[in-house]
Design a protein around this motif. Structure first.
Motif, PDB file in Angstrom:
ATOM      1  N   UNK A   7     135.595  73.096  -2.186  1.00 53.73           N
ATOM      2  CA  UNK A   7     135.396  73.486  -3.581  1.00 53.73           C
ATOM      3  C   UNK A   7     136.764  73.606  -4.231  1.00 53.73           C
ATOM      4  N   UNK A   8     136.988  72.824  -5.274  1.00 57.69           N
ATOM      5  CA  UNK A   8     138.236  72.897  -6.030  1.00 57.69           C
ATOM      6  C   UNK A   8     138.003  73.786  -7.244  1.00 57.69           C
ATOM      7  N   UNK A   9     138.594  74.976  -7.207  1.00 59.05           N
ATOM      8  CA  UNK A   9     138.468  75.934  -8.304  1.00 59.05           C
ATOM      9  C   UNK A   9     139.703  75.788  -9.191  1.00 59.05           C
ATOM     10  N   UNK A  10     139.528  75.197 -10.371  1.00 59.63           N
ATOM     11  CA  UNK A  10     140.623  75.013 -11.323  1.00 59.63           C
ATOM     12  C   UNK A  10     140.535  76.137 -12.353  1.00 59.63           C
ATOM     13  N   UNK A  11     141.567  76.959 -12.405  1.00 59.29           N
ATOM     14  CA  UNK A  11     141.545  78.164 -13.234  1.00 59.29           C
ATOM     15  C   UNK A  11     142.607  78.045 -14.325  1.00 59.29           C
ATOM     16  N   UNK A 227     150.298  87.345  -4.429  1.00 57.23           N
ATOM     17  CA  UNK A 227     149.259  88.216  -3.910  1.00 57.23           C
ATOM     18  C   UNK A 227     149.540  89.651  -4.282  1.00 57.23           C
ATOM     19  N   UNK A 228     148.541  90.469  -4.242  1.00 60.88           N
ATOM     20  CA  UNK A 228     148.714  91.886  -4.535  1.00 60.88           C
ATOM     21  C   UNK A 228     149.383  92.546  -3.335  1.00 60.88           C
ATOM     22  N   UNK A 229     150.705  92.399  -3.276  1.00 59.35           N
ATOM     23  CA  UNK A 229     151.447  92.936  -2.157  1.00 59.35           C
ATOM     24  C   UNK A 229     151.584  91.964  -1.002  1.00 59.35           C
ATOM     25  N   UNK A 230     150.948  90.780  -1.096  1.00 55.37           N
ATOM     26  CA  UNK A 230     151.059  89.765  -0.059  1.00 55.37           C
ATOM     27  C   UNK A 230     151.278  88.421  -0.729  1.00 55.37           C
ATOM     28  N   UNK A 231     151.671  87.399   0.042  1.00 55.72           N
ATOM     29  CA  UNK A 231     151.821  86.076  -0.546  1.00 55.72           C
ATOM     30  C   UNK A 231     150.550  85.274  -0.354  1.00 55.72           C
ATOM     31  N   UNK A 232     150.592  84.020  -0.835  1.00 54.76           N
ATOM     32  CA  UNK A 232     149.359  83.232  -0.893  1.00 54.76           C
ATOM     33  C   UNK A 232     148.802  82.890   0.475  1.00 54.76           C
ATOM     34  N   UNK A 233     149.598  82.968   1.537  1.00 56.51           N
ATOM     35  CA  UNK A 233     149.111  82.583   2.857  1.00 56.51           C
ATOM     36  C   UNK A 233     148.631  83.781   3.669  1.00 56.51           C
ATOM     37  N   UNK A 234     148.704  84.983   3.101  1.00 56.99           N
ATOM     38  CA  UNK A 234     148.302  86.174   3.823  1.00 56.99           C
ATOM     39  C   UNK A 234     147.006  86.736   3.261  1.00 56.99           C
ATOM     40  N   UNK A 235     146.396  87.629   3.982  1.00 56.14           N
ATOM     41  CA  UNK A 235     145.198  88.296   3.500  1.00 56.14           C
ATOM     42  C   UNK A 235     145.119  89.675   4.135  1.00 56.14           C
ATOM     43  N   UNK A 236     144.310  90.512   3.518  1.00 57.20           N
ATOM     44  CA  UNK A 236     144.065  91.835   4.070  1.00 57.20           C
ATOM     45  C   UNK A 236     142.656  91.867   4.655  1.00 57.20           C
ATOM     46  N   UNK A 237     142.476  92.586   5.735  1.00 55.90           N
ATOM     47  CA  UNK A 237     141.188  92.656   6.407  1.00 55.90           C
ATOM     48  C   UNK A 237     140.616  94.062   6.298  1.00 55.90           C
ATOM     49  N   UNK A 258     145.872  77.253 -12.261  1.00 53.55           N
ATOM     50  CA  UNK A 258     145.911  77.470 -10.818  1.00 53.55           C
ATOM     51  C   UNK A 258     144.829  76.614 -10.168  1.00 53.55           C
ATOM     52  N   UNK A 259     145.156  75.981  -9.048  1.00 52.47           N
ATOM     53  CA  UNK A 259     144.188  75.171  -8.311  1.00 52.47           C
ATOM     54  C   UNK A 259     144.005  75.776  -6.925  1.00 52.47           C
ATOM     55  N   UNK A 260     142.809  76.272  -6.663  1.00 56.23           N
ATOM     56  CA  UNK A 260     142.466  76.820  -5.346  1.00 56.23           C
ATOM     57  C   UNK A 260     141.445  75.895  -4.697  1.00 56.23           C
ATOM     58  N   UNK A 261     141.785  75.369  -3.528  1.00 55.25           N
ATOM     59  CA  UNK A 261     140.877  74.506  -2.787  1.00 55.25           C
ATOM     60  C   UNK A 261     140.360  75.276  -1.574  1.00 55.25           C
ATOM     61  N   UNK A 262     139.027  75.438  -1.476  1.00 53.57           N
ATOM     62  CA  UNK A 262     138.398  76.207  -0.398  1.00 53.57           C
ATOM     63  C   UNK A 262     137.575  75.253   0.452  1.00 53.57           C
ATOM     64  N   UNK A 275     139.278  77.264   5.582  1.00 57.87           N
ATOM     65  CA  UNK A 275     140.633  77.545   5.100  1.00 57.87           C
ATOM     66  C   UNK A 275     140.676  77.379   3.589  1.00 57.87           C
ATOM     67  N   UNK A 276     141.820  77.705   2.997  1.00 54.56           N
ATOM     68  CA  UNK A 276     142.002  77.432   1.581  1.00 54.56           C
ATOM     69  C   UNK A 276     143.483  77.258   1.280  1.00 54.56           C
ATOM     70  N   UNK A 277     143.759  76.601   0.171  1.00 59.52           N
ATOM     71  CA  UNK A 277     145.131  76.414  -0.287  1.00 59.52           C
ATOM     72  C   UNK A 277     145.209  76.755  -1.766  1.00 59.52           C
ATOM     73  N   UNK A 278     146.404  77.180  -2.192  1.00 63.40           N
ATOM     74  CA  UNK A 278     146.611  77.614  -3.575  1.00 63.40           C
ATOM     75  C   UNK A 278     147.838  76.919  -4.142  1.00 63.40           C
ATOM     76  N   UNK A 279     147.750  76.458  -5.385  1.00 63.86           N
ATOM     77  CA  UNK A 279     148.898  75.805  -6.010  1.00 63.86           C
ATOM     78  C   UNK A 279     148.953  76.129  -7.494  1.00 63.86           C
ATOM     79  N   UNK A 280     150.115  76.515  -7.975  1.00 64.03           N
ATOM     80  CA  UNK A 280     150.398  76.630  -9.399  1.00 64.03           C
ATOM     81  C   UNK A 280     150.734  75.224  -9.887  1.00 64.03           C
TER      82      UNK A 280
END
Length: 302
Positions: A7-11, A227-237, A258-262, A275-280
């Protein structure tokens, strides 16, 4: 049904009536970008706006909002308003009446009933058989002076509104994947994070931008997403008693596009997030040519 799909989410955000025939980001260039993505196999595109596209203000007097005409042509899937759009509620309501796609918000409500004032708080998308639910909210606290004197709408607390609607979504919709989109990121987003059971991704837009779409002084948009305290490759659990560990991905962006591919895999009865990727993609969009069919359409209708 595709076994592997994305899914390509174009924001978009803070487009500010920038339709085209100009330097930088414009709706016609975003339209060109979307067309190029549609040629990719196993890719499903969702196009959305996190506020500021309509550029509604007191001086605007055209019969139709040109951004809505453009976004209808581009087949936007949903929108979320921000403080710019709420600057003139009466013109906002008129503009939305011409919209072919939903504008979602869970916490801008009627003063008396506290029910959503504009449309619905969420929408369901069936993609490759997977039930994707997107819930949206307004993270700011701005209201025009006219609303403070004679209020026609009420801004409910974001955290409690998101929590209540997430419970409703899981009770009534049984989604396979949930995304939460919040316009006008603020400190209250920390309250939202506390109650994100079952959410796969949280996407927030920045309200700290100038009217021309550039970042305010001192802002650093980063290389892709902040990210909110993290970068685009990290996540909180977070630990959820029923489901074990639930990953939540936070992406707060100051960019205009912003383009988010999930990426997902189809199982027998479920869908597996891979997985997913994020790009400005502001720079990439700025270098594209215009979609002159869009510009001709807007010129014809206005």
């Amino acid at each position: 049904m595709q076994e592997f799909f994305s899914i390509s989410l174009i924001i978009t955000q803070h487009i500010n009536r920038s339709l085209g025939d100009r330097q930088g980001v414009s709706l016609s260039k975003v339209s060109r970008y979307k067309r190029s993505l549609s040629l990719e196999e196993n890719t499903h595109i969702l196009l959305c706006d996190l506020g500021g596209a309509m550029g509604i203000d007191q001086e605007y007097s055209k019969p139709r909002n040109p951004s809505i005409t453009s976004m209808n042509y581009m087949q936007y899937n949903f929108g979320v308003f921000n403080h710019q759009d709420l600057s003139n509620v009466s013109k906002l309501r008129r503009a939305l009446s011409f919209s072919d796609f939903p504008w979602m918000n869970c916490n801008v409500a009627h003063p008396m009933t506290k029910e959503p004032f504009f449309g619905e708080p969420y929408n369901v998308f069936i993609i490759n058989g997977m039930k994707l639910v997107i819930l949206s909210g307004y993270g700011g606290d701005y209201l025009p002076e006219s609303e403070k004197k004679e209020p026609t709408l009420h801004i409910s607390r974001l955290g409690s509104s998101v929590k209540r609607w997430l419970r409703y979504i899981y009770d009534s919709e049984d989604p396979d994947y949930v995304i939460v989109c919040i316009s006008d990121w603020s400190g209250e987003i920390n309250e939202v994070i506390k109650d994100m059971e079952g959410v796969g991704m949280l996407v927030t837009g920045s309200h700290q931008q100038e009217e021309d779409g550039h970042e305010a002084e001192g802002e650093d948009p980063g290389d892709s997403a902040i990210g909110l305290g993290v970068n685009a490759s990290q996540y909180e659990t977070y630990t959820v008693p029923e489901d074990g560990q639930v990953p939540i991905y936070h992406h707060h962006h100051n960019s205009q596009v912003l383009h988010i591919s999930i990426n997902f895999k189809t199982r027998t009865n479920t869908y597996e997030y891979l997985s997913h990727s994020v790009a400005n993609i502001d720079k990439e969009i700025s270098q594209l040519s215009e979609d002159y069919n869009l510009l001709d359409l807007v010129h014809y209708h206005l």
